[in-house]
Write an enzyme that holds these catalytic residues in place. Structure first.
Site, PDB file in Angstrom:
ATOM      1  N   HIS A 259       0.896  -1.241   0.088  1.00 47.02           N
ATOM      2  CA  HIS A 259      -0.098  -0.143   0.001  1.00 47.02           C
ATOM      3  C   HIS A 259       1.004   1.258   0.019  1.00 47.02           C
ATOM      4  O   HIS A 259       0.590   2.255  -0.941  1.00 47.02           O
ATOM      5  CB  HIS A 259      -0.882   0.091   1.358  1.00 47.02           C
ATOM      6  CG  HIS A 259      -1.760   1.216   1.310  1.00 47.02           C
ATOM      7  ND1 HIS A 259      -2.747   1.671   0.594  1.00 47.02           N
ATOM      8  CD2 HIS A 259      -1.472   2.191   2.314  1.00 47.02           C
ATOM      9  CE1 HIS A 259      -3.109   2.866   1.288  1.00 47.02           C
ATOM     10  NE2 HIS A 259      -2.322   3.183   2.354  1.00 47.02           N
TER      11      HIS A 259
ATOM     12  N   ASP B  57       8.307  21.085 -26.418  1.00 47.54           N
ATOM     13  CA  ASP B  57       8.418  19.991 -25.708  1.00 47.54           C
ATOM     14  C   ASP B  57       9.305  19.971 -24.591  1.00 47.54           C
ATOM     15  O   ASP B  57      10.000  20.894 -24.432  1.00 47.54           O
ATOM     16  CB  ASP B  57       8.905  18.655 -26.826  1.00 47.54           C
ATOM     17  CG  ASP B  57       8.133  17.184 -26.405  1.00 47.54           C
ATOM     18  OD1 ASP B  57       8.449  16.929 -25.175  1.00 47.54           O
ATOM     19  OD2 ASP B  57       7.835  16.481 -27.252  1.00 47.54           O
TER      20      ASP B  57
ATOM     21  N   TRP C 265       7.133   0.046   3.666  1.00 47.18           N
ATOM     22  CA  TRP C 265       7.622   0.743   2.589  1.00 47.18           C
ATOM     23  C   TRP C 265       8.903   1.216   2.686  1.00 47.18           C
ATOM     24  O   TRP C 265       9.887   1.679   2.101  1.00 47.18           O
ATOM     25  CB  TRP C 265       6.571   1.897   1.964  1.00 47.18           C
ATOM     26  CG  TRP C 265       6.713   3.173   2.715  1.00 47.18           C
ATOM     27  CD1 TRP C 265       6.331   3.755   3.965  1.00 47.18           C
ATOM     28  CD2 TRP C 265       7.371   4.140   2.161  1.00 47.18           C
ATOM     29  NE1 TRP C 265       6.540   4.912   4.067  1.00 47.18           N
ATOM     30  CE2 TRP C 265       7.415   5.378   3.193  1.00 47.18           C
ATOM     31  CE3 TRP C 265       8.233   4.772   1.017  1.00 47.18           C
ATOM     32  CZ2 TRP C 265       7.715   6.730   2.937  1.00 47.18           C
ATOM     33  CZ3 TRP C 265       8.670   5.750   0.896  1.00 47.18           C
ATOM     34  CH2 TRP C 265       8.743   6.893   1.746  1.00 47.18           C
TER      35      TRP C 265
ATOM     36  N   SER D 242      14.052   6.101 -13.004  1.00 46.70           N
ATOM     37  CA  SER D 242      13.173   6.963 -13.750  1.00 46.70           C
ATOM     38  C   SER D 242      13.081   8.289 -13.310  1.00 46.70           C
ATOM     39  O   SER D 242      13.193   9.407 -13.951  1.00 46.70           O
ATOM     40  CB  SER D 242      11.807   5.964 -13.529  1.00 46.70           C
ATOM     41  OG  SER D 242      10.692   6.975 -13.878  1.00 46.70           O
ATOM     42  N   SER D 243      13.120   8.292 -11.855  1.00 50.25           N
ATOM     43  CA  SER D 243      12.879   9.484 -11.295  1.00 50.25           C
ATOM     44  C   SER D 243      14.157  10.401 -11.653  1.00 50.25           C
ATOM     45  O   SER D 243      13.965  11.771 -11.637  1.00 50.25           O
ATOM     46  CB  SER D 243      12.782   9.439  -9.735  1.00 50.25           C
ATOM     47  OG  SER D 243      11.541   9.001  -9.414  1.00 50.25           O
TER      48      SER D 243
ATOM     49  N   HIS E 103      12.701  12.076   3.339  1.00 52.74           N
ATOM     50  CA  HIS E 103      12.140  13.375   3.865  1.00 52.74           C
ATOM     51  C   HIS E 103      12.067  14.326   2.394  1.00 52.74           C
ATOM     52  O   HIS E 103      10.977  14.695   2.309  1.00 52.74           O
ATOM     53  CB  HIS E 103      12.655  14.067   5.047  1.00 52.74           C
ATOM     54  CG  HIS E 103      11.858  15.058   5.373  1.00 52.74           C
ATOM     55  ND1 HIS E 103      10.701  14.877   6.258  1.00 52.74           N
ATOM     56  CD2 HIS E 103      11.785  16.332   5.098  1.00 52.74           C
ATOM     57  CE1 HIS E 103      10.027  15.835   6.213  1.00 52.74           C
ATOM     58  NE2 HIS E 103      10.700  16.844   5.686  1.00 52.74           N
TER      59      HIS E 103
ATOM     60  N   GLU F 183      11.582  13.456  -0.228  1.00 53.86           N
ATOM     61  CA  GLU F 183      10.597  12.855  -1.110  1.00 53.86           C
ATOM     62  C   GLU F 183       9.100  13.177  -1.008  1.00 53.86           C
ATOM     63  O   GLU F 183       8.297  13.680  -1.578  1.00 53.86           O
ATOM     64  CB  GLU F 183      10.541  11.299  -0.968  1.00 53.86           C
ATOM     65  CG  GLU F 183       9.552  10.476  -1.442  1.00 53.86           C
ATOM     66  CD  GLU F 183       9.278  10.432  -3.036  1.00 53.86           C
ATOM     67  OE1 GLU F 183      10.098  11.064  -3.819  1.00 53.86           O
ATOM     68  OE2 GLU F 183       8.232  10.055  -3.340  1.00 53.86           O
TER      69      GLU F 183
ATOM     70  N   TYR G 143       8.087  15.808   0.429  1.00 52.04           N
ATOM     71  CA  TYR G 143       8.249  17.383  -0.098  1.00 52.04           C
ATOM     72  C   TYR G 143       7.857  17.633  -1.415  1.00 52.04           C
ATOM     73  O   TYR G 143       7.272  18.254  -1.973  1.00 52.04           O
ATOM     74  CB  TYR G 143       9.270  18.152   0.514  1.00 52.04           C
ATOM     75  CG  TYR G 143       9.385  18.400   1.935  1.00 52.04           C
ATOM     76  CD1 TYR G 143      10.454  19.107   2.304  1.00 52.04           C
ATOM     77  CD2 TYR G 143       8.127  18.287   2.785  1.00 52.04           C
ATOM     78  CE1 TYR G 143      10.295  19.317   3.844  1.00 52.04           C
ATOM     79  CE2 TYR G 143       8.060  18.380   4.000  1.00 52.04           C
ATOM     80  CZ  TYR G 143       9.126  18.937   4.675  1.00 52.04           C
ATOM     81  OH  TYR G 143       9.120  19.201   5.867  1.00 52.04           O
TER      82      TYR G 143
ATOM     83  N   SER H 131      -1.745  27.252  -5.912  1.00 53.01           N
ATOM     84  CA  SER H 131      -1.520  28.576  -6.324  1.00 53.01           C
ATOM     85  C   SER H 131      -2.337  28.968  -7.457  1.00 53.01           C
ATOM     86  O   SER H 131      -2.960  30.098  -7.692  1.00 53.01           O
ATOM     87  CB  SER H 131      -0.081  28.949  -6.489  1.00 53.01           C
ATOM     88  OG  SER H 131       0.555  28.601  -5.170  1.00 53.01           O
TER      89      SER H 131
ATOM     90  N   HIS I 296      14.506  13.744  11.819  1.00 54.98           N
ATOM     91  CA  HIS I 296      13.133  13.486  12.698  1.00 54.98           C
ATOM     92  C   HIS I 296      12.544  12.440  12.400  1.00 54.98           C
ATOM     93  O   HIS I 296      11.673  11.863  13.271  1.00 54.98           O
ATOM     94  CB  HIS I 296      12.348  14.972  12.573  1.00 54.98           C
ATOM     95  CG  HIS I 296      11.729  14.944  11.033  1.00 54.98           C
ATOM     96  ND1 HIS I 296      11.907  16.130  10.544  1.00 54.98           N
ATOM     97  CD2 HIS I 296      11.132  14.248  10.259  1.00 54.98           C
ATOM     98  CE1 HIS I 296      11.154  15.780   9.325  1.00 54.98           C
ATOM     99  NE2 HIS I 296      10.545  14.531   9.208  1.00 54.98           N
ATOM    100  N   HIS I 297      12.806  11.523  11.433  1.00 52.17           N
ATOM    101  CA  HIS I 297      12.404  10.193  11.512  1.00 52.17           C
ATOM    102  C   HIS I 297      12.790   9.214  12.525  1.00 52.17           C
ATOM    103  O   HIS I 297      12.547   8.015  12.626  1.00 52.17           O
ATOM    104  CB  HIS I 297      12.394   9.635   9.848  1.00 52.17           C
ATOM    105  CG  HIS I 297      11.678  10.563   8.970  1.00 52.17           C
ATOM    106  ND1 HIS I 297      10.281  10.499   8.892  1.00 52.17           N
ATOM    107  CD2 HIS I 297      12.031  11.639   8.433  1.00 52.17           C
ATOM    108  CE1 HIS I 297       9.775  11.288   8.006  1.00 52.17           C
ATOM    109  NE2 HIS I 297      10.989  12.126   7.603  1.00 52.17           N
TER     110      HIS I 297
ATOM    111  N   THR J  65       5.968  27.201   4.995  1.00 49.29           N
ATOM    112  CA  THR J  65       4.702  26.621   4.727  1.00 49.29           C
ATOM    113  C   THR J  65       3.540  27.561   5.181  1.00 49.29           C
ATOM    114  O   THR J  65       2.592  27.635   4.449  1.00 49.29           O
ATOM    115  CB  THR J  65       4.490  25.100   5.616  1.00 49.29           C
ATOM    116  OG1 THR J  65       5.771  24.668   5.386  1.00 49.29           O
ATOM    117  CG2 THR J  65       3.409  24.458   4.848  1.00 49.29           C
TER     118      THR J  65
ATOM    119  N   LYS K 284       2.887  30.427   2.887  1.00 45.57           N
ATOM    120  CA  LYS K 284       2.397  30.093   1.700  1.00 45.57           C
ATOM    121  C   LYS K 284       0.719  30.095   2.066  1.00 45.57           C
ATOM    122  O   LYS K 284      -0.125  30.408   1.312  1.00 45.57           O
ATOM    123  CB  LYS K 284       2.658  28.693   1.220  1.00 45.57           C
ATOM    124  CG  LYS K 284       4.078  28.716   0.546  1.00 45.57           C
ATOM    125  CD  LYS K 284       4.349  27.453   0.017  1.00 45.57           C
ATOM    126  CE  LYS K 284       4.012  27.222  -1.370  1.00 45.57           C
ATOM    127  NZ  LYS K 284       4.375  28.227  -2.399  1.00 45.57           N
TER     128      LYS K 284
ATOM    129  N   ARG L  75       1.173   1.299  14.790  1.00 45.25           N
ATOM    130  CA  ARG L  75       0.947   1.306  13.350  1.00 45.25           C
ATOM    131  C   ARG L  75       1.594  -0.018  12.806  1.00 45.25           C
ATOM    132  O   ARG L  75       2.288  -0.813  13.486  1.00 45.25           O
ATOM    133  CB  ARG L  75       1.336   2.558  12.620  1.00 45.25           C
ATOM    134  CG  ARG L  75       2.769   2.637  12.852  1.00 45.25           C
ATOM    135  CD  ARG L  75       3.358   3.917  11.837  1.00 45.25           C
ATOM    136  NE  ARG L  75       3.497   3.734  10.599  1.00 45.25           N
ATOM    137  CZ  ARG L  75       4.015   4.392   9.795  1.00 45.25           C
ATOM    138  NH1 ARG L  75       4.999   5.248  10.464  1.00 45.25           N
ATOM    139  NH2 ARG L  75       4.143   4.062   8.481  1.00 45.25           N
TER     140      ARG L  75
END
Lengths: 354, 770, 239
Positions: free
Chosen positions: B279, B308, B343, B372-373, B456, B458, B460, B471, B505-506, B531, B534, B653
């Protein structure tokens, strides 16, 4: 230059007419992805926790073949590129620079992160795990006088840098040293190839010969690099006695034959023998060996990738297809190649000398 | 023993739990009868450690195949053991996975609806009779019979016991077990794929009913398989993203079914572990990122006025790596050997043999996704740096393009670290390198660092494009310029840079050094500042505006609510004295689903409703859109809001079940079970509500109103093109030029720009120096 | 009866209050503008004269933007500041000079753990050392040489199976040195609001501050494989 003409049929298998812009159809990405998936899948089927299951080599080769096939399609579309369509940047601060050149620099930024991560791993383990030499020097274990010493037959987990084997003599260092010079020299030859391809007012045949010879030399030097690496890792070499020039006999054993392998949990070395008692220190050096092979191996994989690109370019040069209009393509490869060279210049001292 | 029928077992288990809680969880001692859930697994181990084979156990009266709801008289008896008869000489426990026992004499008592044992009177007997009423569901029923043959001296020595397993075929027939969840998953995936294929073929048919033959189909398929056009690739990303959003949703349904009640037996632990792993991986890598890439591919070249992307074939490669990677990732699931590491794939579990063989494939698939990324990042950064239209300096780019720039910058610089970690795991699992081999000195925290250094940034990467979308949508809906364009750009850039230094922080509870933990706490807290800027800028944009309410407006406003809530709940974690409690609980699950679903997914729902007319040339139905918003928004909050409280009171969890407070030990309060059921119900409703949008997209494609070039009144270049835009999107010879409503000093390259240019461009470059 | 522990509760309540204020402010603003500035039926005035292909007129207000950079910044610094002391408390050094819990208890010395209302921190005269080891998939507690009254390990029945039971004494501070035998786990002392990973090949530690008489479950909160959900133990704090 116009976009897509109505009468222009897409050629997804190649060849491509660059007067119409970049290829807007190509089978190459599809097959490349397929090939990589098959390759990784088969590799995982063939090896599991060091156990090799035979029968998967054909599928591994199939994966590589599909990748090769996709590269052929790609090159088929590229070989007719004669500089006619080379988009130039319009955005500041890159105004006037070829788009693809900017892309190569951005690509190199990400490659830097790849090698940074490998070096991070190296630093963590190199500094975190005790050096085998240091452990050895603590001497034999004695419950009263030397409780931190090592015991014969009890494998001690420590970091054995490859330099302990490689930097032990000039002959051991020879393949690595030659490789370093080979790469540096190849960076020079690739620049020469670019120079002659770009040189205005040059006879076509002269240009063709110069470019393909320099590209070919780069290719040979790269092959030499990988060959010597295999010699160093697996094969070893023998130097005969030639008393006329004062050459002594040397039998340089490969790293693997010395026992420096990723599975080495009972590694022994002649320098880790206690003089007084003749006791051998046995070490688990799996982490250091894994680091060495994977880091230098990743670099080697990048060289191999360069060889594949060079093969195509040498062929294109041999056909005389490099002219000042499209010479910049050699520069794109040259940038990548310099980066590979630079990484080696960092890898060599940290993994071979220190 | 035959495999239990899972669904019946869950019903029986629920009944058993209720009874067991009343009676006692312990195995009661005889002579007043034996029972308790322990007995089925451990046997009568009060008497002796192991069963005695010489005890001959018989269970008579059961048919080979029962008839639904029919009553059978059955007899339990045994022979053998220390004594032949007498006081306290025998005891039994008979448990059935279905049906009901009826007691007919005083020698037998009922422990539960489907469990009987002897009474004190019955303790003197060695044979007992009772009735069994077959269930109405018609499925197979398993019986477990334990029999004690005791010597009656009141002690455990000299006693023996034995066990008998029996299966009765159900009235529905032989071999009808409920479907294994893997089979369900495989079937659902196959069905979805077939439906997708049919939809695509139908779409093709509708484009030209006359030409529905192979001669026309082949080039059409070839076009889709080989195109390097950013619009086609964008559409392919969409289809993949929406497809895997559905698959991820199905996996979530499996998880929520299992958690609907405490100690459900819907799926086994092993299956559950694989499902939550998949998941997470599916939703982040195969759904969220492709959806973002789909929009990036479609919209960024249009917004900057480029025909393009910079590297079209590489763009196609970026896409095609994804479906094949998905195949690898899902390998092993259908054989029950799928990845079960979460994950985040923490070492050393991820390299242990205990984790299934599918982990290697899962890792390999993710290596392809890293490639790919990386290629996507290179492509987009180059494109935005070099192919902007004339008049479009960096500070004249639309905010969506800026958000893709920041996101890709973060992505391609952080993902190689993940790739190296994956390579290390892949090699550890195949050729047995020792990167994470603890015995050889490997360090599990190394993986954590490499992973979260990527992980992390990621998250964001997936939220910043949503910021860009909001926006665009809010400004256009309010018919205003966005408030504070410059600070929006700086805020995004600030988030992009700070993202790299807060990953610790993880790992607050992983054994880090205290000083590092404090630095990470401070920097993580500070991320709230850009944040917040924004959010306030978005709100100020609406001020003085004229907010036109369309579906995309609703989703943008919904985003503001849910993302703000997610951001606020995120602020609890950097305060480490609270993190030690909240880490790895449902509070975390609530937080990240609020920002990922309430943020990214809602942002992209807004994007779908906003840009669908541009991409397809058809308008979406507004009423269906409003219905989608109302149902999805309400049910979504029903799922994730209660999870905050559940986490605080003690629900961890990644667990197959949860424990309600008993008389002996405190854990979750009673209402936790009710709220979990409520969450599960809302989850189903949310899942189905999203099909309203899919349905809307499909029928609008066929019958929607034709869309003009600029249905909403936006200003950026994509609204200049037709709906849908032509291919190439802009003519090379006639690229658009951006005008500026603000008066600026004519753009001269800065000193840095001039110097940089000199560095990069050789003097003899004629093309440039003209 | 608070939520978790006084230390947690103080922080939690403060954060909830500030969150509510920020939430009310933000949502109030959102709902107000969503209603007040909605367009009338059929109207769609082009207030800022947006035109396709024209970069819109700048709309900003430096004063406002500075305000909502500075104000949240101050709030965040404040929240960090109030989190600092509790952090220092739960990761206290294990010695008398720089820690809150004194040195290791000598024989017969009592810990006297209290929650100091004024400073909002836990304090103790001394602490007792215990060991915890994580296995797949059970916990092993070792009371070392502590008295039966201070620390005891036994077995008990939880959810139908035998589980380890750790018995601790109320108003006592414990320092757990922990490791894992195989993969990462994390013991979560739910009622104490504290958890820390156990890593194989490493020793980690955490403070266990028993400040209430209760029996609660200890849960594993770092995914460790098949039976992760069932890797539970009982903790019994007696007077």
């Amino acid at each position: 230059m116009s976009g897509y003409d109505d009468d222009h049929a897409p050629q997804p298998w190649g060849p491509h007419d660059w007067h119409h812009g970049a290829p807007h159809n190509s089978f190459s990405p599809l097959f490349l992805s397929m090939g990589v998936a098959i390759f990784l899948f088969s590799l995982a089927q063939a090896w599991s926790y060091g156990t090799y299951t035979p029968g998967h080599i054909p599928t591994i080769l199939l994966g590589l073949a599909v990748v090769g096939f996709s590269m052929i399609i790609w090159w088929r579309q590229d070989i007719s590129f004669d500089g006619h369509y080379e988009p130039i940047s319009t955005g500041v601060p890159f105004r006037g620079i070829q788009v693809r050149k900017v892309a190569v620099w951005v690509f190199l930024m990400s490659e830097m992160m790849v090698f940074t991560s490998l070096f991070s791993t190296y630093m963590r383990y190199r500094l975190g795990i005790e050096n085998c030499g240091t452990v050895f020097e603590r001497g034999l274990f004695d419950p009263v006088t030397n409780p931190t010493g090592w015991q014969e037959g009890v494998a001690v987990t420590c970091f054995e840098p490859a330099s302990h084997l490689i930097a032990s003599s000039w002959w051991h260092l020879a393949p690595g040293a030659i490789n370093t010079f080979a790469l540096i020299l190849s960076s020079f030859t690739i620049v020469q190839a670019l120079r002659y391809a770009k040189m205005p007012d040059l006879d076509d045949e002269v240009r063709r010969k110069k470019v393909y010879r320099y590209l070919g030399s780069t290719w040979i030097l790269a092959i030499l690099f990988l060959t010597l690496k295999m010699v160093e890792w697996f094969i070893g070499f023998y130097v005969p006695e030639i008393s006329a020039i004062g050459l002594h006999e040397h039998d340089i054993v490969s790293l693997v034959s010395e026992g420096y392998t990723i599975n080495a949990d009972h590694y022994q070395h002649h320098s880790y023998v206690d003089e007084a008692t003749g006791a051998h220190m046995v070490a688990n050096i799996q982490v250091s060996a894994s680091l060495f092979y994977v880091t230098t191996g990743t670099h080697g994989a990048h060289v191999a990738g360069g060889i594949i690109g060079l093969s195509y370019m040498t062929l294109k040069a041999w056909k005389g297809l490099y002219t000042p209009a499209n010479a910049v393509s050699i520069e794109y490869f040259g940038l990548y190649w310099h980066f590979v060279d630079l990484v080696w210049v960092l890898v060599f001292p940290f993994f071979y000398l220190y | 023993m035959k495999r239990k029928t899972l669904i019946t077992r869950s019903m029986v288990a629920l009944i058993l739990i209720s009874v067991a809680m009343v009676v006692s969880p312990a195995v009661n001692s005889l002579p007043t009868g034996v029972g308790g859930t322990g007995i089925q697994t451990s046997g009568c181990n009060c008497h002796a450690a192991a069963p005695t084979a010489t005890i001959d156990v018989t269970l008579d009266g059961l048919p080979d195949q029962y008839n639904s709801s029919e009553t059978y008289t059955i007899t339990v008896s045994f022979e053998g053991g220390p004594i032949e008869s007498g006081v306290n000489s025998g005891g039994f426990n008979l448990w059935a996975s279905g049906g009901e026992f009826t007691v007919i004499d005083a020698t037998v008592q009922s422990r539960a609806t489907a469990e009987v044992t002897h009474t004190e009177v019955g303790n003197d007997y060695r044979t007992w009779t009772m009735e069994w009423i077959a269930p109405s569901h018609g499925r197979n029923v398993d019986f477990i019979l334990h029999v004690n043959s005791v010597n009656g001296d009141g002690s455990n020595s000299g006693d023996s016991w034995n066990r008998l397993d029996l299966s009765v075929v159900g009235s529905l027939g032989v071999g009808l077990d409920p479907a294994d969840p893997f089979t369900v998953l495989a079937t659902l995936i196959i069905i979805s794929s077939v439906l997708l294929l049919i939809t695509i073929l139908y779409g093709f048919y509708r484009t030209n009913p006359e030409a529905f033959d192979w001669e026309h189909l082949a080039p059409w398929i070839t076009e889709w398989l080989t195109s390097t056009d950013h619009k086609k690739i964008g559409t392919l990303y969409f289809i993949q993203g929406l497809f895997f959003l559905g698959i991820g949703g199905i996996l979530a349904m499996m998880i929520r079914l299992q958690l609907a009640g405490p100690e459900m037996g819907f799926i086994s632990q092993d299956q559950y572990n694989q499902f939550f792993t998949l998941h997470g991986t599916t939703m982040i890598f195969l759904a969220a990122m492709p959806l973002i890439n789909g929009f990036a591919n479609w919209i960024v070249p249009l917004q900057i006025g480029a025909p393009d992307l910079a590297l079209p074939r590489i763009n196609a490669l970026s896409f095609w790596l994804q479906p094949f990677a998905a195949l690898l990732i899902f390998t092993g699931v259908f054989s029950g050997q799928g990845a079960d590491t979460g994950w985040t794939g923490y070492a050393p579990y991820v390299v242990s043999a205990g984790a299934h063989s599918g982990v290697t494939m899962w890792v390999a698939g993710q290596i392809m996704l890293v490639a790919s990324s990386t290629l996507t990042g290179i492509n987009f950064l180059t494109t935005m740096a070099v192919m902007r239209a004339e008049g479009m300096g960096w500070m004249q780019m639309p905010l969506f393009t800026w958000s893709i720039l920041v996101a890709n910058l973060m992505l391609f610089l952080s993902i190689p670290a993940f790739g190296i970690g994956l390579l290390q795991v892949y090699l550890d699992r195949t050729i047995s390198t020792a990167f994470y081999d603890i015995a050889a000195g490997g360090d599990p925290l190394l993986w954590s660092h490499l992973f979260w250094y990527f992980g992390h940034p990621e998250v964001y990467v997936v939220i910043v494009p949503a910021f860009g979308v909001i926006s665009e949508v809010l400004a256009t809906s309010a018919r205003r310029s966005i408030f504070g364009y410059r600070s929006m750009v700086y805020a995004m850039a600030g988030i992009g840079i700070v993202a790299f230094i807060v990953y610790g922080h993880h790992m607050f509870t992983s054994g880090m050094s205290p000083s590092l933990r404090f630095v990470t706490m401070l920097t993580t807290m500070l991320v709230a500042v850009p944040t917040g800027i924004k959010i306030f800028n978005w709100l100020k944009t609406m001020h003085g505006g004229s907010l036109v309410y369309r579906t995309h407006t609703l989703w943008a406003l919904g985003f503001l609510v849910t993302f703000t809530l997610g951001g606020i709940s995120g602020m609890f974690f950097p305060s480490i004295a609270m993190d030690t409690h909240l880490h790895e609980t449902y509070f975390v699950v609530a937080h990240f689903h609020y920002v990922l679903v309430g943020g990214t997914v809602f942002g992209f729902f807004a994007a779908i409703y906003y840009w669908y007319p541009k991409m397809t040339g058809r308008m979406l139905d507004e009423r269906l859109g409003t219905l989608h918003f109302l149902t999805a928004f309400v049910t979504y909050n029903g799922i994730f809001w209660p999870m905050h409280r559940l986490g605080v009171v003690g629900m961890p969890r990644r667990t197959h079940t949860y424990f309600i407070t008993t008389d002996d030990f405190t854990n979750l309060p009673e209402w936790a079970a009710d709220w979990n059921l409520f969450i599960s119900v809302c989850a189903f409703l949310f899942f189905f509500s999203n099909f309203i949008m899919v349905f809307n997209m499909l029928i609008s494609l066929a019958r929607g109103q034709k869309a003009p070039a600029d249905p909403w009144g936006g200003w950026s270049f994509e609204w200049m093109t037709s709906s849908p835009p032509p291919t190439p999107s802009f003519d090379w010879n006639n690229l658009p030029v951006l005008k500026d409503a603000n008066e600026h000093i004519a753009h001269e390259p800065s000193v840095m720009g001039i110097w940089f240019n000199k560095l990069m461009v050789p003097e003899d470059n004629e093309e440039v120096n003209n | 009866m608070g939520l978790i522990t006084p230390l947690f509760d103080d922080l939690w309540n403060e954060y909830v209050v500030w969150s509510a204020l920020v939430g009310i402010f933000t949502f109030g603003w959102l709902y107000h503008h969503s209603y007040w500035y909605r367009s009338e039926e059929g109207e769609s005035p082009n207030i800022d004269n947006l035109q396709v292909g024209v970069f819109p007129k700048e709309y900003d207000n430096l004063k406002l933007e500075i305000t909502w950079i500075v104000a949240p910044f101050i709030l965040i610094v404040y929240l960090t500041f109030i989190s600092w002391a509790p952090l220092d408390n739960i990761w206290s050094a294990a010695n008398a000079e720089s820690g809150y819990f004194g040195d290791e208890c000598a024989d017969g010395e009592t810990s006297n753990l209290i929650f100091n209302e004024d400073s909002g921190m836990y304090e103790a005269d001394c602490y007792n050392v215990i060991e915890i080891t994580g296995y797949q998939w059970y916990w092993e507690f070792d009371c070392l040489n502590l008295e039966e009254d201070i620390c005891a390990v036994s077995t008990t029945q939880i959810e139908g199976s035998d589980r380890p039971l750790l018995s601790l004494k109320d108003d006592t501070a414990y320092f757990a040195t922990m490791t894992s035998n195989d993969v990462t786990h994390a013991p979560w002392f739910v009622s104490f609001g504290i958890k820390e990973d156990v890593q194989p090949g490493m020793i980690t530690s955490q403070w266990i501050l028993a400040d209430d008489v209760e029996n609660f479950l200890l849960l594993c909160t770092e995914y460790c494989g098949d039976d992760h959900a069932y890797m539970i133990a009982g903790v019994s704090v007696h007077a």
